[in-house]
Motif scaffolding. Structure first.
Motif, PDB file in Angstrom:
ATOM      1  N   ALA A 127       1.120  -1.220   0.171  1.00 33.70           N
ATOM      2  CA  ALA A 127       0.476  -0.028  -0.127  1.00 33.70           C
ATOM      3  C   ALA A 127       0.712   1.589  -0.161  1.00 33.70           C
ATOM      4  CB  ALA A 127      -1.111  -0.213   1.080  1.00 33.70           C
ATOM      5  N   THR A 128       0.309   2.918  -0.843  1.00 26.73           N
ATOM      6  CA  THR A 128       1.609   3.776   0.492  1.00 26.73           C
ATOM      7  C   THR A 128       0.698   4.213   1.387  1.00 26.73           C
ATOM      8  OG1 THR A 128      -0.677   4.876  -1.643  1.00 26.73           O
ATOM      9  CG2 THR A 128       1.631   3.713  -2.616  1.00 26.73           C
ATOM     10  N   GLY A 129       1.481   5.007   1.913  1.00 22.13           N
ATOM     11  CA  GLY A 129       0.838   6.228   3.537  1.00 22.13           C
ATOM     12  C   GLY A 129       1.432   7.124   3.213  1.00 22.13           C
ATOM     13  N   LYS A 130       1.107   8.249   4.328  1.00 23.62           N
ATOM     14  CA  LYS A 130       1.795   9.482   3.808  1.00 23.62           C
ATOM     15  C   LYS A 130       1.232   9.456   5.164  1.00 23.62           C
ATOM     16  CE  LYS A 130       3.481  13.599   2.779  1.00 23.62           C
ATOM     17  NZ  LYS A 130       4.360  13.553   3.888  1.00 23.62           N
ATOM     18  N   VAL A 131       2.486   9.672   6.072  1.00 19.93           N
ATOM     19  CA  VAL A 131       2.173   9.838   8.135  1.00 19.93           C
ATOM     20  C   VAL A 131       1.968  11.989   8.373  1.00 19.93           C
ATOM     21  CG1 VAL A 131       3.306  10.486  10.294  1.00 19.93           C
ATOM     22  CG2 VAL A 131       3.246   7.938   8.465  1.00 19.93           C
ATOM     23  N   ASP A 132       0.821  11.658   9.210  1.00 17.97           N
ATOM     24  CA  ASP A 132       0.577  13.003   9.563  1.00 17.97           C
ATOM     25  C   ASP A 132       1.002  13.126  11.142  1.00 17.97           C
ATOM     26  OD1 ASP A 132       0.509  15.311  10.819  1.00 17.97           O
ATOM     27  OD2 ASP A 132      -1.334  16.333   9.024  1.00 17.97           O
ATOM     28  N   LEU A 133       2.361  13.529  10.971  1.00 12.77           N
ATOM     29  CA  LEU A 133       3.391  13.307  12.509  1.00 12.77           C
ATOM     30  C   LEU A 133       2.400  14.031  14.101  1.00 12.77           C
ATOM     31  CD1 LEU A 133       4.913  11.833  14.328  1.00 12.77           C
ATOM     32  CD2 LEU A 133       6.756  13.679  13.646  1.00 12.77           C
ATOM     33  N   SER A 134       1.481  15.694  13.612  1.00 10.90           N
ATOM     34  CA  SER A 134       1.150  16.617  14.057  1.00 10.90           C
ATOM     35  C   SER A 134      -0.554  15.712  14.224  1.00 10.90           C
ATOM     36  CB  SER A 134       1.489  17.737  13.836  1.00 10.90           C
ATOM     37  OG  SER A 134       0.466  17.639  12.483  1.00 10.90           O
ATOM     38  N   ALA A 135      -0.656  15.330  13.576  1.00  6.28           N
ATOM     39  CA  ALA A 135      -2.334  14.528  13.958  1.00  6.28           C
ATOM     40  C   ALA A 135      -2.344  13.541  14.824  1.00  6.28           C
ATOM     41  CB  ALA A 135      -3.030  14.824  12.612  1.00  6.28           C
ATOM     42  N   LYS A 136      -0.796  12.558  14.561  1.00  8.04           N
ATOM     43  CA  LYS A 136      -0.936  11.021  14.479  1.00  8.04           C
ATOM     44  C   LYS A 136      -1.569  10.153  13.924  1.00  8.04           C
ATOM     45  CE  LYS A 136       1.299  11.927  19.107  1.00  8.04           C
ATOM     46  NZ  LYS A 136       2.584  12.002  18.569  1.00  8.04           N
ATOM     47  N   THR A 137      -1.515  11.033  12.563  1.00  4.76           N
ATOM     48  CA  THR A 137      -3.050   9.429  11.463  1.00  4.76           C
ATOM     49  C   THR A 137      -1.381   9.526  10.002  1.00  4.76           C
ATOM     50  OG1 THR A 137      -3.332  11.669  10.526  1.00  4.76           O
ATOM     51  CG2 THR A 137      -4.925  10.262  11.971  1.00  4.76           C
ATOM     52  N   VAL A 138      -2.143   8.414   9.872  1.00  5.10           N
ATOM     53  CA  VAL A 138      -1.533   8.087   8.854  1.00  5.10           C
ATOM     54  C   VAL A 138      -2.765   7.431   7.047  1.00  5.10           C
ATOM     55  CG1 VAL A 138      -1.004   5.258   8.826  1.00  5.10           C
ATOM     56  CG2 VAL A 138       0.018   6.313   6.832  1.00  5.10           C
ATOM     57  N   GLN A 139      -2.396   8.830   6.351  1.00  2.34           N
ATOM     58  CA  GLN A 139      -3.458   8.485   4.921  1.00  2.34           C
ATOM     59  C   GLN A 139      -2.662   6.880   4.384  1.00  2.34           C
ATOM     60  OE1 GLN A 139      -3.890  12.110   2.879  1.00  2.34           O
ATOM     61  NE2 GLN A 139      -4.826  12.730   4.935  1.00  2.34           N
ATOM     62  N   ILE A 140      -3.947   6.723   4.354  1.00  2.61           N
ATOM     63  CA  ILE A 140      -3.390   5.338   3.372  1.00  2.61           C
ATOM     64  C   ILE A 140      -4.035   4.535   1.896  1.00  2.61           C
ATOM     65  CG2 ILE A 140      -2.974   2.440   3.459  1.00  2.61           C
ATOM     66  CD1 ILE A 140      -3.077   3.081   6.858  1.00  2.61           C
ATOM     67  N   GLN A 141      -3.539   4.739   0.770  1.00  2.00           N
ATOM     68  CA  GLN A 141      -4.307   4.198   0.138  1.00  2.00           C
ATOM     69  C   GLN A 141      -3.609   2.454  -0.566  1.00  2.00           C
ATOM     70  OE1 GLN A 141      -3.492   6.588  -3.504  1.00  2.00           O
ATOM     71  NE2 GLN A 141      -4.638   5.183  -5.410  1.00  2.00           N
ATOM     72  N   PHE A 142      -4.836   1.713  -0.895  1.00  6.28           N
ATOM     73  CA  PHE A 142      -4.252   0.095  -0.996  1.00  6.28           C
ATOM     74  C   PHE A 142      -5.873  -0.396  -1.790  1.00  6.28           C
ATOM     75  CE2 PHE A 142      -6.887  -0.063   2.456  1.00  6.28           C
ATOM     76  CZ  PHE A 142      -7.891  -1.073   2.269  1.00  6.28           C
ATOM     77  N   ASP A 143      -5.224  -1.545  -2.876  1.00  3.92           N
ATOM     78  CA  ASP A 143      -6.716  -2.135  -3.464  1.00  3.92           C
ATOM     79  C   ASP A 143      -6.901  -3.167  -3.210  1.00  3.92           C
ATOM     80  OD1 ASP A 143      -7.426  -3.822  -5.074  1.00  3.92           O
ATOM     81  OD2 ASP A 143      -5.859  -3.807  -6.700  1.00  3.92           O
ATOM     82  N   GLU A 144      -8.232  -2.731  -2.355  1.00  2.49           N
ATOM     83  CA  GLU A 144      -8.996  -3.359  -1.505  1.00  2.49           C
ATOM     84  C   GLU A 144      -9.178  -5.069  -2.173  1.00  2.49           C
ATOM     85  OE1 GLU A 144     -11.736  -1.480  -3.527  1.00  2.49           O
ATOM     86  OE2 GLU A 144     -10.482  -0.863  -2.950  1.00  2.49           O
ATOM     87  N   GLY A 145      -8.642  -5.451  -3.074  1.00  2.00           N
ATOM     88  CA  GLY A 145      -8.948  -6.776  -4.195  1.00  2.00           C
ATOM     89  C   GLY A 145      -7.643  -7.282  -3.830  1.00  2.00           C
ATOM     90  N   LYS A 146      -6.925  -6.691  -3.068  1.00  2.00           N
ATOM     91  CA  LYS A 146      -5.194  -6.910  -3.384  1.00  2.00           C
ATOM     92  C   LYS A 146      -4.836  -7.417  -1.850  1.00  2.00           C
ATOM     93  CE  LYS A 146      -3.730  -6.373  -8.241  1.00  2.00           C
ATOM     94  NZ  LYS A 146      -3.071  -5.435  -8.523  1.00  2.00           N
ATOM     95  N   LEU A 147      -5.132  -6.441  -1.021  1.00  2.50           N
ATOM     96  CA  LEU A 147      -4.477  -6.038   0.507  1.00  2.50           C
ATOM     97  C   LEU A 147      -5.894  -5.603   1.517  1.00  2.50           C
ATOM     98  CD1 LEU A 147      -2.112  -6.068   1.932  1.00  2.50           C
ATOM     99  CD2 LEU A 147      -2.110  -3.432   1.021  1.00  2.50           C
ATOM    100  N   SER A 148      -6.510  -6.252   2.015  1.00  2.00           N
ATOM    101  CA  SER A 148      -6.931  -6.355   3.454  1.00  2.00           C
ATOM    102  C   SER A 148      -6.396  -5.462   4.917  1.00  2.00           C
ATOM    103  CB  SER A 148      -7.232  -7.186   4.355  1.00  2.00           C
ATOM    104  OG  SER A 148      -6.021  -7.543   5.164  1.00  2.00           O
TER     105      SER A 148
END
Length: 66
Positions: A29-50
């Motif tokens: 998958a791809t992920g982009k962390v926002d350290l100040s918000a303590k979050t990670v935005q993730i993009q993935f193909d739900e057909g290939k990865l849970s």
């Protein structure tokens, strides 16, 4: 493609950002962390990865996923 934002507890520095983004990338998958918000935005193909597999990869790095 699925887009989701996860809350990740325990991140405090640039090394944490690299660890989380690397863990997400390693499972396909791809992920982009926002350290100040303590979050990670993730993009993935739900057909290939849970969402559970992504959460597990982040938790294996020592972080709590909310």
């Amino acid at each position: 493609m699925q887009h989701i934002t996860l809350k990740v507890e325990g991140m405090t520095c640039g090394h944490c950002v690299s660890s989380v983004e690397g863990a997400v990338k390693n499972v396909g998958a791809t992920g982009k962390v926002d350290l100040s918000a303590k979050t990670v935005q993730i993009q993935f193909d739900e057909g290939k990865l849970s969402l559970d597999k992504i959460k597990e990869a982040i938790e294996d790095q020592g972080y709590d996923v909310g």
